[in-house]
Design an enzyme around this catalytic site. Structure first.
Site, mmCIF file in Angstrom:
data_model
loop_
_atom_site.group_PDB
_atom_site.id
_atom_site.type_symbol
_atom_site.label_atom_id
_atom_site.label_comp_id
_atom_site.label_asym_id
_atom_site.label_seq_id
_atom_site.Cartn_x
_atom_site.Cartn_y
_atom_site.Cartn_z
ATOM 1 N N TYR A 28 0.801 -1.234 0.000
ATOM 2 C CA TYR A 28 0.000 0.000 0.000
ATOM 3 C C TYR A 28 0.829 1.277 0.000
ATOM 4 O O TYR A 28 0.269 2.379 -0.064
ATOM 5 C CB TYR A 28 -0.962 -0.005 1.201
ATOM 6 C CG TYR A 28 -1.951 -1.143 1.136
ATOM 7 C CD1 TYR A 28 -2.860 -1.230 0.083
ATOM 8 C CD2 TYR A 28 -1.966 -2.154 2.098
ATOM 9 C CE1 TYR A 28 -3.753 -2.287 -0.008
ATOM 10 C CE2 TYR A 28 -2.858 -3.214 2.021
ATOM 11 C CZ TYR A 28 -3.744 -3.278 0.970
ATOM 12 O OH TYR A 28 -4.626 -4.312 0.881
ATOM 13 N N ASN A 79 -12.700 4.419 -1.849
ATOM 14 C CA ASN A 79 -11.910 3.194 -1.730
ATOM 15 C C ASN A 79 -12.621 2.371 -0.659
ATOM 16 O O ASN A 79 -12.444 2.606 0.532
ATOM 17 C CB ASN A 79 -10.474 3.491 -1.321
ATOM 18 C CG ASN A 79 -9.634 2.217 -1.255
ATOM 19 O OD1 ASN A 79 -10.177 1.112 -1.241
ATOM 20 N ND2 ASN A 79 -8.323 2.363 -1.209
ATOM 21 N N HIS A 85 -15.257 -6.194 -1.736
ATOM 22 C CA HIS A 85 -15.417 -7.588 -2.150
ATOM 23 C C HIS A 85 -16.584 -8.282 -1.458
ATOM 24 O O HIS A 85 -16.878 -9.438 -1.752
ATOM 25 C CB HIS A 85 -14.111 -8.340 -1.857
ATOM 26 C CG HIS A 85 -12.888 -7.542 -2.195
ATOM 27 N ND1 HIS A 85 -12.626 -7.102 -3.474
ATOM 28 C CD2 HIS A 85 -11.866 -7.041 -1.427
ATOM 29 C CE1 HIS A 85 -11.491 -6.391 -3.479
ATOM 30 N NE2 HIS A 85 -11.023 -6.342 -2.241
ATOM 31 N N ASP A 92 -25.345 -0.635 -2.992
ATOM 32 C CA ASP A 92 -26.731 -0.136 -3.043
ATOM 33 C C ASP A 92 -26.810 1.325 -2.612
ATOM 34 O O ASP A 92 -27.558 2.116 -3.197
ATOM 35 C CB ASP A 92 -27.630 -0.968 -2.126
ATOM 36 C CG ASP A 92 -28.020 -2.312 -2.729
ATOM 37 O OD1 ASP A 92 -27.779 -2.528 -3.933
ATOM 38 O OD2 ASP A 92 -28.583 -3.145 -1.981
ATOM 39 N N HIS A 105 -8.525 1.898 -5.808
ATOM 40 C CA HIS A 105 -7.735 0.990 -4.961
ATOM 41 C C HIS A 105 -6.271 1.357 -5.119
ATOM 42 O O HIS A 105 -5.801 1.543 -6.256
ATOM 43 C CB HIS A 105 -7.937 -0.472 -5.372
ATOM 44 C CG HIS A 105 -9.360 -0.909 -5.242
ATOM 45 N ND1 HIS A 105 -9.913 -1.257 -4.039
ATOM 46 C CD2 HIS A 105 -10.345 -0.995 -6.164
ATOM 47 C CE1 HIS A 105 -11.184 -1.561 -4.218
ATOM 48 N NE2 HIS A 105 -11.481 -1.412 -5.496
ATOM 49 N N SER A 107 -3.715 -0.579 -4.484
ATOM 50 C CA SER A 107 -3.023 -1.718 -5.099
ATOM 51 C C SER A 107 -3.796 -2.185 -6.332
ATOM 52 O O SER A 107 -4.978 -1.852 -6.505
ATOM 53 C CB SER A 107 -2.924 -2.866 -4.085
ATOM 54 O OG SER A 107 -4.214 -3.353 -3.756
ATOM 55 N N ARG A 116 -9.988 -10.859 -4.272
ATOM 56 C CA ARG A 116 -9.989 -9.396 -4.444
ATOM 57 C C ARG A 116 -10.359 -8.980 -5.863
ATOM 58 O O ARG A 116 -10.475 -7.795 -6.158
ATOM 59 C CB ARG A 116 -8.614 -8.812 -4.108
ATOM 60 C CG ARG A 116 -8.196 -9.012 -2.673
ATOM 61 C CD ARG A 116 -6.894 -8.292 -2.371
ATOM 62 N NE ARG A 116 -6.266 -8.851 -1.195
ATOM 63 C CZ ARG A 116 -6.541 -8.493 0.067
ATOM 64 N NH1 ARG A 116 -7.425 -7.546 0.310
ATOM 65 N NH2 ARG A 116 -5.939 -9.068 1.090
HETATM 66 C C1 DQA Z 1 -7.605 -1.929 -1.248
HETATM 67 C C2 DQA Z 1 -7.616 -3.362 -1.796
HETATM 68 C C3 DQA Z 1 -8.538 -4.250 -0.975
HETATM 69 O O1 DQA Z 1 -8.553 -5.571 -1.494
HETATM 70 C C4 DQA Z 1 -8.076 -4.296 0.450
HETATM 71 O O2 DQA Z 1 -8.994 -5.068 1.243
HETATM 72 C C5 DQA Z 1 -7.868 -2.958 1.052
HETATM 73 C C6 DQA Z 1 -7.275 -1.908 0.241
HETATM 74 C C7 DQA Z 1 -6.576 -1.050 -1.965
HETATM 75 O O3 DQA Z 1 -6.651 0.173 -1.803
HETATM 76 O O4 DQA Z 1 -5.704 -1.563 -2.678
HETATM 77 O O5 DQA Z 1 -8.085 -2.759 2.236
HETATM 78 O O6 DQA Z 1 -8.888 -1.363 -1.458
#
Ligand code: DQA
Length: 153
Positions: A28, A79, A85, A92, A105, A107, A116
């Site tokens: 991250y 985010n 997921h 909604d 996101h 990542s 994911r």
């Molecule tokens: C995330 C990716 C998600 O899968 C993960 O649970 C996160 C961060 C990201 O910013 O890459 O908490 O949303």
């Protein structure tokens, strides 16, 4: 929509993003939540827009924040973190407020574990940005400004 003088975006960060900077930095990065929010504010300010920022580790609080955007924001950058997921309810809520949404996101979720790869939020988002780190938030703000002010306001 808010008035031309007070265009505003809601920046929503979901669970565990309060730990940014120290949480799995190899995935991250080292930017903190404060850095993320400052980057979104800087991108919005460049166009005369403002932002409201919320982070919560609780699904219901995130839903309440999304509801509060109706009438106070012109778009939402979200985010949803782990809730991406799992949460039909957040998706909604986003459809319910009828505002343009960009999902971000940090990542690249498609390069990671299979669980994911699917996000319920993506189906209700205008755009999805993943893998660009903190820059993704800047891009999301730019895109929401652009679709609201196509002439470049
Ligand atoms: C995330 C990716 C998600 O899968 C993960 O649970 C996160 C961060 C990201 O910013 O890459 O908490 O949303």
């Amino acid at each position: 929509m808010t008035t031309a003088q007070t265009r505003n975006l809601l920046i929503v960060n979901g669970p565990n993003l309060n730990l940014l900077g120290t949480r799995e930095p190899a995935i991250y990065g080292s930017d903190t939540l404060e850095d993320v929010e400052a980057a979104a504010l800087a991108a919005a300010s460049a166009h005369g827009w403002t932002v409201d920022c919320v982070q919560s580790n609780h699904e219901g609080d995130l839903i309440d924040a999304i509801h509060s955007a109706r009438g106070t924001a012109d778009g939402i950058v979200i985010n949803p973190a782990g809730y991406s997921h799992t949460s039909v309810a957040i998706a909604d809520a986003l459809s319910g407020v009828e505002l343009p949404v960009v999902e971000v996101h940090l990542s690249n979720i498609h390069r990671r574990e299979e669980f994911r790869h699917h996000s319920f939020v993506s189906a209700v988002a205008e755009a999805v940005i993943c893998g660009a780190g903190i820059s993704g938030y800047r891009m999301a703000v730019e895109y929401l400004v652009q679709i609201s002010e196509p002439s470049g306001g």
